[in-house]
Design an enzyme around this catalytic site. Structure first.
Site, PDB file in Angstrom:
ATOM      1  N   LEU A   9       1.500  -6.766  -7.840  1.00 22.76           N
ATOM      2  CA  LEU A   9       2.437  -7.337  -6.875  1.00 22.76           C
ATOM      3  C   LEU A   9       1.728  -8.241  -5.852  1.00 22.76           C
ATOM      4  CD1 LEU A   9       5.361  -7.486  -6.004  1.00 22.76           C
ATOM      5  CD2 LEU A   9       5.012  -5.426  -4.621  1.00 22.76           C
ATOM      6  N   GLU A  17      10.588  10.271   2.837  1.00 20.84           N
ATOM      7  CA  GLU A  17       9.373  10.744   2.173  1.00 20.84           C
ATOM      8  C   GLU A  17       8.490  11.400   3.222  1.00 20.84           C
ATOM      9  OE1 GLU A  17       7.533   7.651  -0.151  1.00 20.84           O
ATOM     10  OE2 GLU A  17       9.031   7.833  -1.728  1.00 20.84           O
ATOM     11  N   HIS A  31      -2.793  11.961  -4.735  1.00 17.43           N
ATOM     12  CA  HIS A  31      -1.372  12.328  -4.726  1.00 17.43           C
ATOM     13  C   HIS A  31      -1.273  13.795  -5.088  1.00 17.43           C
ATOM     14  CE1 HIS A  31       2.908  12.428  -5.403  1.00 17.43           C
ATOM     15  NE2 HIS A  31       2.999  11.184  -4.949  1.00 17.43           N
ATOM     16  N   ARG A  64       0.356  13.849   3.064  1.00 11.98           N
ATOM     17  CA  ARG A  64      -0.022  13.926   1.653  1.00 11.98           C
ATOM     18  C   ARG A  64      -1.373  14.616   1.438  1.00 11.98           C
ATOM     19  NH1 ARG A  64       1.004   8.522  -1.761  1.00 11.98           N
ATOM     20  NH2 ARG A  64       3.138   9.217  -1.550  1.00 11.98           N
ATOM     21  N   HIS A  81      -4.714   8.396  -6.428  1.00 14.78           N
ATOM     22  CA  HIS A  81      -3.481   7.618  -6.441  1.00 14.78           C
ATOM     23  C   HIS A  81      -3.656   6.270  -5.737  1.00 14.78           C
ATOM     24  CE1 HIS A  81       0.834   7.133  -6.673  1.00 14.78           C
ATOM     25  NE2 HIS A  81       0.972   7.040  -5.362  1.00 14.78           N
ATOM     26  N   ARG A 120      -2.967   6.524   3.639  1.00 14.59           N
ATOM     27  CA  ARG A 120      -1.805   5.637   3.571  1.00 14.59           C
ATOM     28  C   ARG A 120      -0.498   6.424   3.656  1.00 14.59           C
ATOM     29  NH1 ARG A 120       1.506   4.170  -0.701  1.00 14.59           N
ATOM     30  NH2 ARG A 120       0.229   5.573  -1.948  1.00 14.59           N
ATOM     31  N   SER A 177       2.477   0.866   0.229  1.00 10.89           N
ATOM     32  CA  SER A 177       1.563   0.005  -0.538  1.00 10.89           C
ATOM     33  C   SER A 177       2.258  -1.212  -1.139  1.00 10.89           C
ATOM     34  CB  SER A 177       0.847   0.798  -1.623  1.00 10.89           C
ATOM     35  OG  SER A 177       1.760   1.560  -2.348  1.00 10.89           O
ATOM     36  N   LEU A 178       3.463  -1.041  -1.704  1.00 11.96           N
ATOM     37  CA  LEU A 178       4.162  -2.222  -2.226  1.00 11.96           C
ATOM     38  C   LEU A 178       4.461  -3.187  -1.079  1.00 11.96           C
ATOM     39  CD1 LEU A 178       6.705  -0.677  -4.799  1.00 11.96           C
ATOM     40  CD2 LEU A 178       4.455  -1.667  -5.253  1.00 11.96           C
TER      41      LEU A 178
HETATM   42  C1  SIN Z   1       5.521   8.638  -4.681  1.00  7.19           C
HETATM   43  O1  SIN Z   1       6.581   8.222  -5.115  1.00  7.19           O
HETATM   44  O2  SIN Z   1       5.301   9.816  -4.454  1.00  7.19           O
HETATM   45  C2  SIN Z   1       4.426   7.662  -4.434  1.00  7.19           C
HETATM   46  C3  SIN Z   1       4.798   6.742  -3.373  1.00  7.19           C
HETATM   47  C4  SIN Z   1       3.579   6.125  -2.819  1.00  7.19           C
HETATM   48  O3  SIN Z   1       2.487   6.511  -3.178  1.00  7.19           O
HETATM   49  O4  SIN Z   1       3.707   5.242  -1.971  1.00  7.19           O
END
Ligand code: SIN
Length: 508
Positions: free
Chosen positions: A17, A113, A229, A275, A334, A369, A374-375
């Protein structure tokens, strides 16, 4: 003498991306991708989505505060403010390009999240954001004749003139070495997951850009900060499929073999703890022989196939029905917070070299992060790098050295991956890191300065030097947090030991 060609715009290494966004913004670019587009890049595998303050009760300032809190004292404040301020428009721009974000009554559907104080993750088809966003961006790139794409093309070294300025890249295209001279080069090569035995990223992503930049003399920032992750699906697949964090956002519970919900033992926010804490809790349960499983049978149950189709399919391929059974999970590499140090326009410390996306360290992520940033970072900073690189029009100078960097033999990569997971994983200590650094230096002596080995050496040397625990970096022998300082490192002359030359630190 290799074939030589001159290109009159940025040459972009990597087609995830960040790379493709940079190409779109540069308007004219040559993109080199080691694999066919939409494969071999982490962006296309992203399940989470894009975090942005799109809800009426949310603001960029709240998003910035959550990002900084996750980053554990090492975020660059200016970079975070820029990211979160530009976030909502970045999501809208992708939607306008054709990315089919989930909506209800004309508004983005937003998920919660871990470590976000608001529901702010814009998703596509539940867990398909990465693939859908990449499809929209690839269509835009393919519709732009001034953007040239070469697949099966990878960088074998950065070309520099006598002053150290980057003047292009020595690339291997369809097995042939080609010198490509260009005014600027943008690294968008992704992270380091392929350096580890257990990863959620494509195997091709193994620190190549980081290694090439370091070998050219670029400053590398914060390489020790690797994000694990918590919930990769443990069904013996390499790479390991991901069970998105959104499942815990929906109420899925982490349990051990005895079906006991264990997260409250580790953090008051339980399943929605940061996380790194969830990853260490799962690591601890597994290390104690109790196992770790994600139980979505009540929270998601029968809705699983249409709410999380990618996770559902991965589970079914592993013989698990997540509507009725718990999903075995393990921490896996991750994301890499560290990378090639850049300013807000993607400029690295080397003239004419830019970096964007996961291989860059903009300072946005600090030591950890925030999920689904990230995207967003790839789009916001990829665009800025593309515009800045395209504004440099000088003719490239003469390169001084042309030999390609050595390739890492496949069997040596496997040795490295096992060693990295064992000694530079979720929990680290001096004994393991020292043993690993010795091993990497021995592999370098035997096989030469292969970029993945250089990337691994930077991660491990910085992890050994950082005698504290913070964010994604946990030292069993230094569990406390010390003063907040970032790591900035360059390879010593002659590629000598980073232990002897030391790493540079800079107070924020
Ligand atoms: C996830 O969907 O758990 C990963 C999302 C992320 O790493 O930004």
């Amino acid at each position: 003498m290799h074939n030589r060609l001159t290109f009159d715009g940025p040459v972009i290494l990597g087609a995830g991306l960040a790379g493709l966004t940079a190409a779109i913004e540069a308007k004219r670019a040559l993109v080199l991708s080691p694999t066919p587009l939409a494969t071999g890049c982490s962006s296309a595998w992203a399940q989470g989505g894009m975090a942005a303050a799109l809800a009426a009760d949310d603001t960029p300032a709240l998003h910035a505060a959550d990002t900084a809190a996750a980053g554990a004292g090492l975020c660059d404040v200016e970079a975070v403010e820029l990211l979160t301020r530009e976030g909502p428009d970045a999501v809208r721009a992708l939607a306008a390009l054709g990315a089919p974000f989930d909506t209800k009554d004309g508004d983005f559907t937003l998920s919660l999240e871990a470590a976000h104080s608001k529901a702010r993750v814009a998703r596509v088809g539940g867990d398909g954001a990465g693939a859908a966003i990449m499809a929209a961006v690839i269509a835009a790139v393919r519709a732009t004749p001034a953007i040239e794409i070469r697949e099966n093309a990878r960088a074998r070294r950065l070309l520099q003139d006598a002053s150290g300025r980057v003047v292009g890249v020595l690339a291997e295209i369809d097995g042939q070495l080609v010198e490509i001279l260009s005014p600027t080069v943008i690294l968008a090569t992704g992270g380091v997951g392929g350096l580890y035995a257990v990863t959620t990223t494509p195997a091709e992503v193994r620190g190549e850009g980081l290694g090439l930049a370091a070998l050219a003399g670029a400053v590398i920032a914060d390489p020790e900060f690797v994000q694990f992750h918590p919930t990769a699906i443990d069904i013996g697949r390499d790479p390991a499929p991901l069970a998105t964090e959104a499942l815990r956002g929906e109420g899925a519970i982490l349990r051990n073999t005895d079906a006991r919900a264990f997260m409250a033992d580790y953090h008051p926010a339980a399943e929605l703890a940061p996380r790194d804490i969830v990853a260490r809790a799962i690591h601890a349960e597994r290390a104690a022989g109790r196992g770790a499983f994600l139980d979505a049978t009540t929270a998601v149950g029968a809705h699983f196939p249409h709410e999380f189709p990618a996770v559902f399919e991965a589970c079914r391929a592993g013989g698990i029905d997540p509507r009725r059974e718990m999903i075995p999970v393990t921490p896996a590499v991750h994301y890499h917070m560290g990378g090639v140090a850049t300013d807000l326009d993607g400029r690295t410390s080397l003239p004419a070299l830019y970096a964007a996306g996961e291989c860059a360290a903009t300072g946005v992520h600090g030591a950890n992060r925030l999920a689904s940033n990230s995207l967003l970072e790839a789009v916001v900073f990829g665009a800025r790098a593309g515009r800045a690189a395209a504004s440099e029009h000088h003719a490239p100078g003469q390169p001084v050295s042309l030999a390609p960097m050595p390739d890492l033999p496949a069997d040596v990569l496997q040795i490295l991956r096992k060693a990295m997971s064992r000694d530079a994983g979720v929990i680290r200590d001096a004994a393991g890191l020292t043993r690993l650094l010795d091993q990497i230096e021995a592999l370098e002596s035997a096989h030469g300065p292969c970029p993945p080995l250089i990337a691994a050496r930077l991660i491990v040397a910085a992890a050994l030097t950082r005698e504290e625990s913070r964010g994604g970096h946990f030292r069993a022998d230094f569990p406390a947090t010390a003063a907040p300082v970032r790591t900035f490192a360059t390879l010593p002359p002659g590629l000598g030991s980073l232990r002897e030359s030391g790493l540079q630190y800079a107070a924020e």
